[in-house]
Design a protein around this motif. Structure first.
Motif, PDB file in Angstrom:
ATOM      1  N   CYS A  41       0.868  -1.177   0.000  1.00 53.52           N
ATOM      2  CA  CYS A  41       0.000   0.000   0.000  1.00 53.52           C
ATOM      3  C   CYS A  41       0.902   1.224   0.000  1.00 53.52           C
ATOM      4  CB  CYS A  41      -0.912  -0.012   1.199  1.00 53.52           C
ATOM      5  SG  CYS A  41      -1.881   1.490   1.414  1.00 53.52           S
ATOM      6  N   ALA A  42       0.896   1.928  -1.108  1.00 57.64           N
ATOM      7  CA  ALA A  42       1.712   3.122  -1.238  1.00 57.64           C
ATOM      8  C   ALA A  42       0.887   4.351  -0.881  1.00 57.64           C
ATOM      9  CB  ALA A  42       2.229   3.244  -2.662  1.00 57.64           C
ATOM     10  N   ALA A  43       1.462   5.193  -0.052  1.00 57.61           N
ATOM     11  CA  ALA A  43       0.766   6.387   0.417  1.00 57.61           C
ATOM     12  C   ALA A  43       1.408   7.637  -0.153  1.00 57.61           C
ATOM     13  CB  ALA A  43       0.789   6.447   1.930  1.00 57.61           C
ATOM     14  N   SER A  44       0.563   8.595  -0.501  1.00 56.51           N
ATOM     15  CA  SER A  44       1.067   9.886  -0.954  1.00 56.51           C
ATOM     16  C   SER A  44       1.302  10.784   0.243  1.00 56.51           C
ATOM     17  CB  SER A  44       0.061  10.526  -1.903  1.00 56.51           C
ATOM     18  OG  SER A  44      -1.133  10.817  -1.190  1.00 56.51           O
ATOM     19  N   GLY A  45       1.990  11.879   0.012  1.00 55.81           N
ATOM     20  CA  GLY A  45       2.164  12.852   1.079  1.00 55.81           C
ATOM     21  C   GLY A  45       3.434  12.642   1.872  1.00 55.81           C
ATOM     22  N   ARG A  46       3.786  13.665   2.645  1.00 51.66           N
ATOM     23  CA  ARG A  46       5.036  13.655   3.377  1.00 51.66           C
ATOM     24  C   ARG A  46       4.867  13.243   4.824  1.00 51.66           C
ATOM     25  NH1 ARG A  46       7.221  19.647   1.528  1.00 51.66           N
ATOM     26  NH2 ARG A  46       6.872  19.397  -0.701  1.00 51.66           N
ATOM     27  N   THR A  47       3.637  12.982   5.251  1.00 50.47           N
ATOM     28  CA  THR A  47       3.400  12.747   6.667  1.00 50.47           C
ATOM     29  C   THR A  47       2.976  11.314   6.941  1.00 50.47           C
ATOM     30  OG1 THR A  47       1.123  13.505   6.445  1.00 50.47           O
ATOM     31  CG2 THR A  47       2.784  15.138   7.068  1.00 50.47           C
ATOM     32  N   PHE A  48       3.447  10.395   6.120  1.00 55.25           N
ATOM     33  CA  PHE A  48       3.047   8.995   6.261  1.00 55.25           C
ATOM     34  C   PHE A  48       3.326   8.485   7.658  1.00 55.25           C
ATOM     35  CE2 PHE A  48       2.013   4.821   5.023  1.00 55.25           C
ATOM     36  CZ  PHE A  48       3.006   3.943   5.437  1.00 55.25           C
ATOM     37  N   SER A  49       4.419   8.890   8.240  1.00 54.29           N
ATOM     38  CA  SER A  49       4.792   8.391   9.570  1.00 54.29           C
ATOM     39  C   SER A  49       3.878   8.917  10.673  1.00 54.29           C
ATOM     40  CB  SER A  49       6.242   8.759   9.878  1.00 54.29           C
ATOM     41  OG  SER A  49       6.411  10.161   9.828  1.00 54.29           O
ATOM     42  N   SER A  50       2.973   9.805  10.347  1.00 58.98           N
ATOM     43  CA  SER A  50       2.008  10.317  11.319  1.00 58.98           C
ATOM     44  C   SER A  50       0.784   9.424  11.443  1.00 58.98           C
ATOM     45  CB  SER A  50       1.548  11.725  10.922  1.00 58.98           C
ATOM     46  OG  SER A  50       2.626  12.627  10.884  1.00 58.98           O
ATOM     47  N   TYR A  51       0.667   8.451  10.559  1.00 59.24           N
ATOM     48  CA  TYR A  51      -0.528   7.631  10.481  1.00 59.24           C
ATOM     49  C   TYR A  51      -0.293   6.231  11.020  1.00 59.24           C
ATOM     50  CZ  TYR A  51      -2.446  11.181   7.356  1.00 59.24           C
ATOM     51  OH  TYR A  51      -2.914  12.351   6.827  1.00 59.24           O
ATOM     52  N   SER A  52      -1.199   5.791  11.877  1.00 58.57           N
ATOM     53  CA  SER A  52      -1.307   4.367  12.141  1.00 58.57           C
ATOM     54  C   SER A  52      -1.954   3.742  10.914  1.00 58.57           C
ATOM     55  CB  SER A  52      -2.161   4.105  13.376  1.00 58.57           C
ATOM     56  OG  SER A  52      -1.562   4.661  14.531  1.00 58.57           O
ATOM     57  N   MET A  53      -1.518   2.562  10.549  1.00 54.78           N
ATOM     58  CA  MET A  53      -2.001   1.935   9.314  1.00 54.78           C
ATOM     59  C   MET A  53      -2.657   0.597   9.607  1.00 54.78           C
ATOM     60  SD  MET A  53      -1.207   4.129   7.024  1.00 54.78           S
ATOM     61  CE  MET A  53      -1.569   3.167   5.555  1.00 54.78           C
ATOM     62  N   GLY A  54      -3.617   0.268   8.756  1.00 51.38           N
ATOM     63  CA  GLY A  54      -4.317  -0.992   8.939  1.00 51.38           C
ATOM     64  C   GLY A  54      -4.658  -1.648   7.620  1.00 51.38           C
ATOM     65  N   TRP A  55      -4.926  -2.926   7.695  1.00 51.17           N
ATOM     66  CA  TRP A  55      -5.461  -3.696   6.575  1.00 51.17           C
ATOM     67  C   TRP A  55      -6.803  -4.287   7.009  1.00 51.17           C
ATOM     68  CZ3 TRP A  55      -3.608  -3.916   1.689  1.00 51.17           C
ATOM     69  CH2 TRP A  55      -2.269  -3.550   1.459  1.00 51.17           C
ATOM     70  N   PHE A  56      -7.758  -4.181   6.103  1.00 47.71           N
ATOM     71  CA  PHE A  56      -9.075  -4.772   6.304  1.00 47.71           C
ATOM     72  C   PHE A  56      -9.377  -5.628   5.081  1.00 47.71           C
ATOM     73  CE2 PHE A  56     -11.056  -2.408   9.878  1.00 47.71           C
ATOM     74  CZ  PHE A  56     -10.024  -1.517  10.129  1.00 47.71           C
ATOM     75  N   ARG A  57     -10.407  -6.452   5.189  1.00 45.59           N
ATOM     76  CA  ARG A  57     -10.836  -7.225   4.032  1.00 45.59           C
ATOM     77  C   ARG A  57     -12.346  -7.373   4.024  1.00 45.59           C
ATOM     78  NH1 ARG A  57      -8.289 -13.182   5.596  1.00 45.59           N
ATOM     79  NH2 ARG A  57      -9.752 -13.723   7.273  1.00 45.59           N
ATOM     80  N   GLN A  58     -12.864  -7.570   2.826  1.00 40.30           N
ATOM     81  CA  GLN A  58     -14.304  -7.713   2.660  1.00 40.30           C
ATOM     82  C   GLN A  58     -14.588  -8.812   1.656  1.00 40.30           C
ATOM     83  OE1 GLN A  58     -16.318  -4.047   1.627  1.00 40.30           O
ATOM     84  NE2 GLN A  58     -18.278  -4.845   2.313  1.00 40.30           N
ATOM     85  N   ALA A  59     -15.219  -9.860   2.133  1.00 36.79           N
ATOM     86  CA  ALA A  59     -15.622 -10.958   1.270  1.00 36.79           C
ATOM     87  C   ALA A  59     -16.992 -10.648   0.673  1.00 36.79           C
ATOM     88  CB  ALA A  59     -15.669 -12.257   2.070  1.00 36.79           C
ATOM     89  N   PRO A  60     -17.343 -11.275  -0.447  1.00 38.44           N
ATOM     90  CA  PRO A  60     -18.636 -11.007  -1.087  1.00 38.44           C
ATOM     91  C   PRO A  60     -19.800 -11.229  -0.128  1.00 38.44           C
ATOM     92  CG  PRO A  60     -17.244 -12.271  -2.552  1.00 38.44           C
ATOM     93  CD  PRO A  60     -16.528 -12.211  -1.240  1.00 38.44           C
ATOM     94  N   GLY A  61     -20.670 -10.244  -0.032  1.00 36.80           N
ATOM     95  CA  GLY A  61     -21.847 -10.354   0.810  1.00 36.80           C
ATOM     96  C   GLY A  61     -21.600 -10.200   2.290  1.00 36.80           C
ATOM     97  N   LYS A  62     -20.367  -9.841   2.666  1.00 38.40           N
ATOM     98  CA  LYS A  62     -20.039  -9.718   4.087  1.00 38.40           C
ATOM     99  C   LYS A  62     -19.527  -8.316   4.391  1.00 38.40           C
ATOM    100  CE  LYS A  62     -19.009 -14.607   4.833  1.00 38.40           C
ATOM    101  NZ  LYS A  62     -18.039 -15.582   5.405  1.00 38.40           N
ATOM    102  N   GLU A  63     -19.460  -8.003   5.681  1.00 38.26           N
ATOM    103  CA  GLU A  63     -18.968  -6.709   6.098  1.00 38.26           C
ATOM    104  C   GLU A  63     -17.439  -6.638   5.989  1.00 38.26           C
ATOM    105  OE1 GLU A  63     -22.410  -5.569   9.407  1.00 38.26           O
ATOM    106  OE2 GLU A  63     -20.381  -6.050  10.038  1.00 38.26           O
TER     107      GLU A  63
END
Length: 125
Positions: free
Chosen positions: A22-44
């Motif tokens: 996951c490539a992020a734009s901007g100069r303040t990337f280190s200011s962000y906590s980062m996460g990964w989520f997933r979504q299967a068909p028909g699910k949250e």
């Protein structure tokens, strides 16, 4: 504001591995906590993993703990998700997310401020 672009998804057989980026734009990337989520068909959309701003703390869902590894390279403005021992149940669209806050145990979708467009991961049996 930050823009996120995921890559690395694809089709893999059960037991195989993939690495998402996951490539992020901007100069303040280190200011962000980062996460990964997933979504299967028909699910949250559900939480997969998160990493603190420095990369020193991580959090995983029980379903991926021991198989997936989240990491980040602040010099490259990129967060990764190494996925090993993949199962058909891991099939989903995977989303990268950024939160302009310190790292917490918040695994909710609403806890993140910015989202990528998602990348499809399909695991065949």
């Amino acid at each position: 504001q930050v823009q996120l672009v995921e890559s690395g998804g694809g089709l893999v057989q059960a037991g195989g591995s993939l690495r998402l980026s996951c490539a992020a734009s901007g100069r303040t990337f280190s200011s962000y906590s980062m996460g990964w989520f997933r979504q299967a068909p028909g699910k949250e959309r559900v939480f997969v993993a998160a990493i603190s701003r420095s990369g020193g703390r991580t959090l995983y869902s029980d379903s991926v703990k021991g198989r997936f590894i989240i990491s980040r390279d602040n010099a490259r403005n990129t967060v990764y998700l190494q996925m090993n021992s993949l199962k058909p149940d891991d099939t989903a669209v995977y989303y990268c997310a950024a939160a302009l806050r310190i790292f917490t145990s918040d695994v909710s979708v609403s806890g993140y401020d910015y989202w990528g467009q998602g990348t499809q991961v399909t695991v065949s049996s």
